[in-house]
Design a protein around this motif. Structure first.
Motif, PDB file in Angstrom:
ATOM      1  N   THR A  37       0.887  -1.023   0.095  1.00 25.02           N
ATOM      2  CA  THR A  37       0.011   0.081  -0.407  1.00 25.02           C
ATOM      3  C   THR A  37       0.883   1.069  -0.361  1.00 25.02           C
ATOM      4  O   THR A  37       0.559   2.342  -1.058  1.00 25.02           O
ATOM      5  CB  THR A  37      -1.134   0.410   1.497  1.00 25.02           C
ATOM      6  OG1 THR A  37      -1.529  -1.281   1.088  1.00 25.02           O
ATOM      7  CG2 THR A  37      -1.266   1.270   1.671  1.00 25.02           C
ATOM      8  N   ALA A  38       1.701   1.326   0.581  1.00 29.88           N
ATOM      9  CA  ALA A  38       3.143   2.514   1.011  1.00 29.88           C
ATOM     10  C   ALA A  38       3.792   2.807  -0.979  1.00 29.88           C
ATOM     11  O   ALA A  38       3.841   3.666  -0.903  1.00 29.88           O
ATOM     12  CB  ALA A  38       3.733   2.478   2.326  1.00 29.88           C
ATOM     13  N   PHE A  39       4.008   1.943  -1.091  1.00 23.14           N
ATOM     14  CA  PHE A  39       4.621   1.486  -2.204  1.00 23.14           C
ATOM     15  C   PHE A  39       3.172   2.427  -3.280  1.00 23.14           C
ATOM     16  O   PHE A  39       4.036   3.448  -3.952  1.00 23.14           O
ATOM     17  CB  PHE A  39       4.939   0.271  -2.865  1.00 23.14           C
ATOM     18  CG  PHE A  39       5.415   0.432  -4.269  1.00 23.14           C
ATOM     19  CD1 PHE A  39       6.711   1.131  -4.495  1.00 23.14           C
ATOM     20  CD2 PHE A  39       4.931   0.182  -5.507  1.00 23.14           C
ATOM     21  CE1 PHE A  39       7.526   0.823  -5.674  1.00 23.14           C
ATOM     22  CE2 PHE A  39       5.321   0.106  -6.525  1.00 23.14           C
ATOM     23  CZ  PHE A  39       6.491   0.328  -6.935  1.00 23.14           C
ATOM     24  N   LEU A  40       2.452   2.158  -3.574  1.00 19.11           N
ATOM     25  CA  LEU A  40       1.423   2.659  -4.275  1.00 19.11           C
ATOM     26  C   LEU A  40       0.636   4.173  -4.178  1.00 19.11           C
ATOM     27  O   LEU A  40       0.837   4.759  -4.616  1.00 19.11           O
ATOM     28  CB  LEU A  40       0.088   1.717  -4.473  1.00 19.11           C
ATOM     29  CG  LEU A  40       0.143   0.239  -4.748  1.00 19.11           C
ATOM     30  CD1 LEU A  40      -1.388  -0.499  -4.167  1.00 19.11           C
ATOM     31  CD2 LEU A  40       0.078   0.175  -5.916  1.00 19.11           C
ATOM     32  N   VAL A  41       1.102   4.460  -2.595  1.00 20.04           N
ATOM     33  CA  VAL A  41       0.693   5.443  -2.531  1.00 20.04           C
ATOM     34  C   VAL A  41       2.367   6.351  -2.978  1.00 20.04           C
ATOM     35  O   VAL A  41       1.923   7.512  -3.257  1.00 20.04           O
ATOM     36  CB  VAL A  41       0.415   6.369  -1.025  1.00 20.04           C
ATOM     37  CG1 VAL A  41       0.864   7.422  -0.240  1.00 20.04           C
ATOM     38  CG2 VAL A  41      -1.193   4.921  -0.221  1.00 20.04           C
ATOM     39  N   ALA A  42       3.357   5.990  -2.424  1.00 15.14           N
ATOM     40  CA  ALA A  42       4.672   6.934  -2.621  1.00 15.14           C
ATOM     41  C   ALA A  42       4.970   7.048  -4.771  1.00 15.14           C
ATOM     42  O   ALA A  42       5.514   7.577  -5.044  1.00 15.14           O
ATOM     43  CB  ALA A  42       5.735   6.632  -1.635  1.00 15.14           C
ATOM     44  N   ALA A  43       4.544   5.476  -5.426  1.00 17.58           N
ATOM     45  CA  ALA A  43       5.440   5.712  -6.228  1.00 17.58           C
ATOM     46  C   ALA A  43       4.743   6.857  -7.529  1.00 17.58           C
ATOM     47  O   ALA A  43       5.759   7.133  -8.417  1.00 17.58           O
ATOM     48  CB  ALA A  43       5.251   4.576  -6.614  1.00 17.58           C
ATOM     49  N   PRO A  44       3.451   6.799  -7.239  1.00 20.07           N
ATOM     50  CA  PRO A  44       3.889   8.376  -8.226  1.00 20.07           C
ATOM     51  C   PRO A  44       3.567   9.506  -8.061  1.00 20.07           C
ATOM     52  O   PRO A  44       3.902  10.819  -8.903  1.00 20.07           O
ATOM     53  CB  PRO A  44       1.574   7.789  -8.267  1.00 20.07           C
ATOM     54  CG  PRO A  44       0.918   7.521  -7.167  1.00 20.07           C
ATOM     55  CD  PRO A  44       2.220   6.848  -6.770  1.00 20.07           C
ATOM     56  N   PHE A  45       4.312   9.956  -7.037  1.00 19.91           N
ATOM     57  CA  PHE A  45       4.940  10.853  -6.507  1.00 19.91           C
ATOM     58  C   PHE A  45       6.716  10.801  -6.820  1.00 19.91           C
ATOM     59  O   PHE A  45       7.373  11.339  -6.675  1.00 19.91           O
ATOM     60  CB  PHE A  45       4.905  11.530  -5.042  1.00 19.91           C
ATOM     61  CG  PHE A  45       3.526  11.674  -5.300  1.00 19.91           C
ATOM     62  CD1 PHE A  45       2.849  12.729  -5.391  1.00 19.91           C
ATOM     63  CD2 PHE A  45       2.334  10.512  -4.111  1.00 19.91           C
ATOM     64  CE1 PHE A  45       1.645  12.887  -5.332  1.00 19.91           C
ATOM     65  CE2 PHE A  45       0.690  10.884  -3.927  1.00 19.91           C
ATOM     66  CZ  PHE A  45       0.631  11.982  -4.376  1.00 19.91           C
ATOM     67  N   SER A  46       7.030   9.564  -7.018  1.00 17.24           N
ATOM     68  CA  SER A  46       8.592   9.427  -6.919  1.00 17.24           C
ATOM     69  C   SER A  46       9.488   9.897  -8.539  1.00 17.24           C
ATOM     70  O   SER A  46      10.172   9.911  -8.444  1.00 17.24           O
ATOM     71  CB  SER A  46       8.847   7.974  -6.572  1.00 17.24           C
ATOM     72  OG  SER A  46       8.174   7.276  -8.185  1.00 17.24           O
ATOM     73  N   GLY A  47       7.995  10.281  -9.831  1.00 17.23           N
ATOM     74  CA  GLY A  47       8.916  10.794 -10.509  1.00 17.23           C
ATOM     75  C   GLY A  47       9.438   9.331 -11.640  1.00 17.23           C
ATOM     76  O   GLY A  47       9.801   9.036 -12.715  1.00 17.23           O
ATOM     77  N   LEU A  48       8.590   8.041 -11.311  1.00 23.30           N
ATOM     78  CA  LEU A  48       8.913   6.688 -12.105  1.00 23.30           C
ATOM     79  C   LEU A  48       8.088   6.901 -13.094  1.00 23.30           C
ATOM     80  O   LEU A  48       7.164   7.314 -12.711  1.00 23.30           O
ATOM     81  CB  LEU A  48       9.450   5.400 -11.090  1.00 23.30           C
ATOM     82  CG  LEU A  48      10.064   5.852  -9.990  1.00 23.30           C
ATOM     83  CD1 LEU A  48       9.880   4.387  -8.706  1.00 23.30           C
ATOM     84  CD2 LEU A  48      11.994   4.983 -10.377  1.00 23.30           C
ATOM     85  N   SER A  49       8.716   6.112 -14.178  1.00 22.17           N
ATOM     86  CA  SER A  49       7.919   5.840 -15.662  1.00 22.17           C
ATOM     87  C   SER A  49       6.901   4.558 -15.271  1.00 22.17           C
ATOM     88  O   SER A  49       7.323   3.972 -14.402  1.00 22.17           O
ATOM     89  CB  SER A  49       8.566   5.903 -17.015  1.00 22.17           C
ATOM     90  OG  SER A  49       9.388   4.832 -16.968  1.00 22.17           O
ATOM     91  N   LEU A  50       6.200   5.006 -16.126  1.00 26.79           N
ATOM     92  CA  LEU A  50       4.964   3.557 -15.736  1.00 26.79           C
ATOM     93  C   LEU A  50       5.450   2.265 -16.208  1.00 26.79           C
ATOM     94  O   LEU A  50       5.907   1.309 -15.682  1.00 26.79           O
ATOM     95  CB  LEU A  50       3.966   3.861 -16.889  1.00 26.79           C
ATOM     96  CG  LEU A  50       2.802   5.295 -16.399  1.00 26.79           C
ATOM     97  CD1 LEU A  50       1.827   5.279 -17.612  1.00 26.79           C
ATOM     98  CD2 LEU A  50       1.999   4.175 -15.281  1.00 26.79           C
TER      99      LEU A  50
END
Length: 170
Positions: A37-50
């Motif tokens: 869940t924390a990964f799913l919350v943080a990932a969009p803000f990380s700048g990582l591409s799809l």
């Protein structure tokens, strides 16, 4: 919120999993759930591409396939398998995942030797005042979350989410 999630959730979850596995020989299901869940919350803000995010899920899925097979063969506990898969999600398919898995194997081997020695010398340890949890004496069980947690904490600074968060700090 983003920085707290990236910098605190994985280390705290790994430490709690290691502690509960040492004391109780169990890893609460909520720990892998929190990690995902924390990964799913943080990932969009990380700048990582799809594409990068897809590789993170591919890494977790690949690790899950292997550890599920080990679980089915009664070589690894279910909690350890879930924890390792959830932690792999944070590392993605790159050198940090390899570092994490290799460290887990080495630390796990050393841990296994230590547990076997502790079991062989249980009475001597108690005689000198070293008290270990009774659950540690369960034959054929190793609190492997200790190895997963230690390896995860060592490899964590090189994980893509941490690297992205550090870049975003500046």
């Amino acid at each position: 919120m983003y920085f707290a999630t990236v910098f605190l959730v994985l280390p705290i979850c790994l430490a709690l999993a290691a502690l509960t596995d040492f004391l109780e020989m169990t890893i609460p299901n909520r720990i892998p759930v929190i990690l995902v869940t924390a990964f799913l919350v943080a990932a969009p803000f990380s700048g990582l591409s799809l594409g990068d995010l897809a590789w993170h899920f591919a890494a977790a899925g690949s690790v899950f396939v292997v550890v599920f097979a080990l679980f089915a063969l009664n070589v690894m506990g279910g909690g350890d398998a879930k924890l390792l898969s959830a932690a792999a999600l944070w590392f993605g398919f790159n050198a940090s995942l390899a570092e994490f898995l290799i460290l887990t194997a080495y630390i796990g081997g050393a841990l296994t030797i230590l547990v076997i020695l502790a079991r062989a010398h249980w009475l001597k340890l108690e005689f000198v005042g070293i008290r270990l949890p009774q659950t540690l004496m369960v034959a054929n069980k190793i609190p492997y979350a200790i190895a997963i947690g230690a390896a995860g904490l060592i490899a964590y600074p090189s994980s893509p989410l941490v690297m992205a968060a550090i870049r975003n700090l500046g």
